[in-house]
Motif scaffolding. Structure first.
Motif, PDB file in Angstrom:
ATOM      1  N   ASN A  26      48.563  33.772  36.667  1.00  0.00           N
ATOM      2  CA  ASN A  26      48.492  32.573  37.651  1.00  0.00           C
ATOM      3  C   ASN A  26      48.367  33.478  39.131  1.00  0.00           C
ATOM      4  O   ASN A  26      47.754  32.818  40.048  1.00  0.00           O
ATOM      5  CB  ASN A  26      49.829  31.698  37.416  1.00  0.00           C
ATOM      6  N   ASN A  27      49.298  34.415  39.110  1.00  0.00           N
ATOM      7  CA  ASN A  27      49.047  35.144  40.672  1.00  0.00           C
ATOM      8  C   ASN A  27      47.820  35.785  40.803  1.00  0.00           C
ATOM      9  O   ASN A  27      47.298  35.527  42.054  1.00  0.00           O
ATOM     10  CB  ASN A  27      50.262  36.219  40.583  1.00  0.00           C
ATOM     11  N   LYS A  28      47.301  36.168  40.108  1.00  0.00           N
ATOM     12  CA  LYS A  28      45.966  36.476  40.127  1.00  0.00           C
ATOM     13  C   LYS A  28      44.844  35.301  40.575  1.00  0.00           C
ATOM     14  O   LYS A  28      44.086  35.641  41.577  1.00  0.00           O
ATOM     15  CB  LYS A  28      45.195  37.310  38.876  1.00  0.00           C
ATOM     16  N   THR A  29      44.971  34.301  40.006  1.00  0.00           N
ATOM     17  CA  THR A  29      44.262  33.222  40.280  1.00  0.00           C
ATOM     18  C   THR A  29      44.497  32.803  41.634  1.00  0.00           C
ATOM     19  O   THR A  29      43.282  32.348  42.550  1.00  0.00           O
ATOM     20  CB  THR A  29      44.515  32.129  39.245  1.00  0.00           C
ATOM     21  N   LEU A  30      45.777  32.777  42.085  1.00  0.00           N
ATOM     22  CA  LEU A  30      46.036  32.217  43.484  1.00  0.00           C
ATOM     23  C   LEU A  30      45.378  33.090  44.589  1.00  0.00           C
ATOM     24  O   LEU A  30      44.704  32.904  45.553  1.00  0.00           O
ATOM     25  CB  LEU A  30      47.474  32.635  43.640  1.00  0.00           C
ATOM     26  N   VAL A  31      45.376  34.432  44.283  1.00  0.00           N
ATOM     27  CA  VAL A  31      44.778  35.406  45.279  1.00  0.00           C
ATOM     28  C   VAL A  31      43.209  35.276  45.193  1.00  0.00           C
ATOM     29  O   VAL A  31      42.554  35.166  46.387  1.00  0.00           O
ATOM     30  CB  VAL A  31      45.191  36.977  44.742  1.00  0.00           C
ATOM     31  N   ASN A  32      42.633  35.064  43.935  1.00  0.00           N
ATOM     32  CA  ASN A  32      41.156  34.868  44.034  1.00  0.00           C
ATOM     33  C   ASN A  32      40.774  33.495  44.527  1.00  0.00           C
ATOM     34  O   ASN A  32      39.765  33.633  45.274  1.00  0.00           O
ATOM     35  CB  ASN A  32      40.813  35.046  42.582  1.00  0.00           C
ATOM     36  N   LYS A  33      41.444  32.706  44.448  1.00  0.00           N
ATOM     37  CA  LYS A  33      41.149  31.540  45.095  1.00  0.00           C
ATOM     38  C   LYS A  33      41.406  31.270  46.612  1.00  0.00           C
ATOM     39  O   LYS A  33      40.461  30.731  47.317  1.00  0.00           O
ATOM     40  CB  LYS A  33      41.888  30.251  44.347  1.00  0.00           C
ATOM     41  N   ALA A  34      42.255  32.287  47.076  1.00  0.00           N
ATOM     42  CA  ALA A  34      42.583  32.327  48.510  1.00  0.00           C
ATOM     43  C   ALA A  34      41.518  32.886  49.301  1.00  0.00           C
ATOM     44  O   ALA A  34      41.418  32.513  50.313  1.00  0.00           O
ATOM     45  CB  ALA A  34      43.992  33.020  48.684  1.00  0.00           C
ATOM     46  N   PHE A  35      40.695  33.868  48.531  1.00  0.00           N
ATOM     47  CA  PHE A  35      39.704  34.430  49.435  1.00  0.00           C
ATOM     48  C   PHE A  35      38.373  34.112  48.712  1.00  0.00           C
ATOM     49  O   PHE A  35      37.356  34.602  49.460  1.00  0.00           O
ATOM     50  CB  PHE A  35      40.044  36.163  48.990  1.00  0.00           C
ATOM     51  N   GLU A  36      38.266  33.157  47.880  1.00  0.00           N
ATOM     52  CA  GLU A  36      37.036  33.079  47.438  1.00  0.00           C
ATOM     53  C   GLU A  36      36.010  32.470  48.313  1.00  0.00           C
ATOM     54  O   GLU A  36      34.470  32.833  48.149  1.00  0.00           O
ATOM     55  CB  GLU A  36      37.064  31.949  46.095  1.00  0.00           C
ATOM     56  N   ASN A  37      36.353  31.763  49.323  1.00  0.00           N
ATOM     57  CA  ASN A  37      35.475  31.117  50.238  1.00  0.00           C
ATOM     58  C   ASN A  37      35.544  32.115  51.605  1.00  0.00           C
ATOM     59  O   ASN A  37      34.926  31.524  52.799  1.00  0.00           O
ATOM     60  CB  ASN A  37      35.599  29.736  50.430  1.00  0.00           C
ATOM     61  N   ARG A  38      36.096  33.077  51.595  1.00  0.00           N
ATOM     62  CA  ARG A  38      36.369  33.766  53.053  1.00  0.00           C
ATOM     63  C   ARG A  38      35.280  35.285  52.739  1.00  0.00           C
ATOM     64  O   ARG A  38      35.182  35.787  51.759  1.00  0.00           O
ATOM     65  CB  ARG A  38      37.674  34.434  53.037  1.00  0.00           C
ATOM     66  N   SER A  39      34.774  35.494  53.776  1.00  0.00           N
ATOM     67  CA  SER A  39      33.750  36.472  53.964  1.00  0.00           C
ATOM     68  C   SER A  39      34.476  37.784  54.342  1.00  0.00           C
ATOM     69  O   SER A  39      33.770  39.210  53.957  1.00  0.00           O
ATOM     70  CB  SER A  39      32.760  36.414  54.912  1.00  0.00           C
ATOM     71  N   GLU A  40      35.588  37.934  54.672  1.00  0.00           N
ATOM     72  CA  GLU A  40      36.372  39.030  55.189  1.00  0.00           C
ATOM     73  C   GLU A  40      36.771  40.033  54.119  1.00  0.00           C
ATOM     74  O   GLU A  40      36.662  41.265  54.066  1.00  0.00           O
ATOM     75  CB  GLU A  40      37.388  38.832  56.180  1.00  0.00           C
ATOM     76  N   ILE A  41      37.234  39.414  53.095  1.00  0.00           N
ATOM     77  CA  ILE A  41      38.041  40.262  52.198  1.00  0.00           C
ATOM     78  C   ILE A  41      37.282  39.787  50.399  1.00  0.00           C
ATOM     79  O   ILE A  41      37.476  38.707  50.156  1.00  0.00           O
ATOM     80  CB  ILE A  41      39.412  40.248  52.098  1.00  0.00           C
ATOM     81  N   ASP A  42      37.099  40.811  49.750  1.00  0.00           N
ATOM     82  CA  ASP A  42      36.638  40.493  48.330  1.00  0.00           C
ATOM     83  C   ASP A  42      37.687  41.215  47.418  1.00  0.00           C
ATOM     84  O   ASP A  42      38.047  42.306  47.866  1.00  0.00           O
ATOM     85  CB  ASP A  42      35.380  41.119  48.204  1.00  0.00           C
ATOM     86  N   ILE A  43      38.222  40.519  46.673  1.00  0.00           N
ATOM     87  CA  ILE A  43      39.044  40.897  45.755  1.00  0.00           C
ATOM     88  C   ILE A  43      38.600  41.393  44.378  1.00  0.00           C
ATOM     89  O   ILE A  43      37.490  40.504  43.770  1.00  0.00           O
ATOM     90  CB  ILE A  43      40.290  39.890  45.135  1.00  0.00           C
TER      91      ILE A  43
END
Length: 390
Positions: free
Chosen positions: A297-314
């Motif tokens: 669940n935590n991994k999903t939270l992080v991935n979703k937080a940055f999925e539409n941002r260009s600055e950081i790729d997880i």
């Protein structure tokens, strides 16, 4: 389980992660998401066993018996499908300790030892502090996933490498090496007579879709060439109890490491570590299932937080509770990236460059904490990013 939702107060417990925040980051406003321990209580079976042992009141010299050996071999067989003989076990306070012992007992000064970078920082010290030659095989980042450069791997082995320190699951990039990848590495090591020192401390922390395979389980020849280092400490948050073991099927290697350990005064485990190990491996499986649900669940939270941002790729982790963050698109020099995370976002992450030059522009995040803490960390980073873009 509520244990994975409650935010514990670890301040005042001499916690490296929480009580040293100001020393390390210069401010007590920093949210620590760095050092690899968890903000979860250990399984109730462990805390009960430790309490009962404490009530006894006598903490004399303690040995490991067949019951302890079997708790380990049963765990390895049940979870990883690898049948291990109790006679092949070697005990030490930690995986890093075992690797130091192996390097000193089984290699000589100036021998070349290979590691795959970026890598857990102590690996560098394990090689260089004993006068061995450090050889690196840089992992390749392709389509947001790390791969092994096998051409370079073989070329380095050809140059006379004596030992290869494998990290599986890999810290920090989160890869769980596939059977084909492990077979290729094992074949090359056997071809060039290279010992394998395998750090598999994160073996139980595997996400859906991946499977941990101990490299020594691939064949009898690989088994005899390999020292497999494992521990319940990462799995069950027992790092402070300092308990680990290695599977060393080759008696000559096992005897050499045991003999060298004795010259360093390492001869037994501590009483509480033994108690915790047995309890965790006997009655900890349900707790581990709850942990993995929380980490997923935590991994999903992080991935979703940055999925539409260009600055950081997880980098999508297949194992461990550590996420490797590619921050190079932010366009900051590395020192400025560190300052941004500390001073603007006020989040304490691991500095990527400590994992090697390949970590420049990267940070490592620990998500082994209640989801509310992960959300707090994400909010801090995203708010800082939004303010920076304005």
């Amino acid at each position: 389980m509520s244990i994975f939702h409650n935010v514990p107060n670890r301040i005042g417990t001499r916690s490296v992660k929480w009580d040293l925040v100001k020393n390390l980051y210069g401010s007590d406003e920093i949210l620590p998401m760095w050092v690899a321990d968890m903000d979860f209580s250990a399984p109730e079976a462990v805390t009960t066993a430790l309490s009962e042992r404490a009530k006894h009141g006598v903490f004399g010299y303690t040995f490991t018996d067949l019951k302890i050996h079997k708790s380990i071999t049963n765990w390895i067989n049940d979870r990883h499908g690898w049948e291990v003989s109790p006679s092949s076990l070697y005990y030490s306070p930690g995986v890093v300790t075992t690797l130091h012992m192996a390097v000193q007992a089984l290699t000589k000064a100036e021998d070349a030892i290979l590691i795959q970078t970026p890598i857990y920082p102590p690996f560098y010290d394990i090689v260089e502090s004993h006068g061995r030659k450090l050889v690196t095989n840089s992992l390749l980042l392709k389509n947001n996933r790390y791969e092994i450069d096998f051409d370079d791997f073989e070329e380095k082995l050809k140059q006379g490498v004596k030992a290869f320190i494998l990290c599986n699951p890999h810290n920090p990039v989160g890869r769980v090496w596939t059977q084909n990848e492990l077979k290729r590495m094992a074949e090359l090591c056997l071809q060039y007579d290279v010992m394998i020192f395998s750090d598999e401390i994160h073996a139980d922390l595997i996400y859906k879709g991946s499977k941990h395979i101990p490299i020594a389980s691939l064949s009898e020849r690989t088994d005899h060439a390999t020292i497999t280092c494992m521990s319940p400490t990462k799995t069950f948050n027992l790092a402070g109890l300092q308990v680990s073991y290695a599977v060393i099927s080759d008696k000559e290697k096992r005897d050499a490491i045991s003999a060298f350990s004795k010259t360093q005064g390492i001869m037994m485990l501590n009483t509480m570590g033994i108690t915790a190990l047995e309890a965790a491996y006997t009655d900890g499986e349900n707790w581990l299932e709850g942990l993995m649900e929380t980490l997923e669940n935590n991994k999903t939270l992080v991935n979703k937080a940055f999925e539409n941002r260009s600055e950081i790729d997880i980098i999508d982790a297949e194992g461990t509770y550590l996420l490797w963050m590619d921050c190079r698109n932010m366009g900051f020099p590395h020192e400025d990236l560190k300052k941004f995370m500390q001073e603007k976002a006020k989040v304490g992450l691991n500095d990527g460059i400590t994992f090697g030059k390949e970590g420049e522009g990267f940070m490592r995040m620990n998500i082994a904490c209640p989801s509310a803490v992960v959300e707090d960390g994400l909010d801090r980073i995203i708010t800082a990013l939004d303010q920076y873009r304005q």
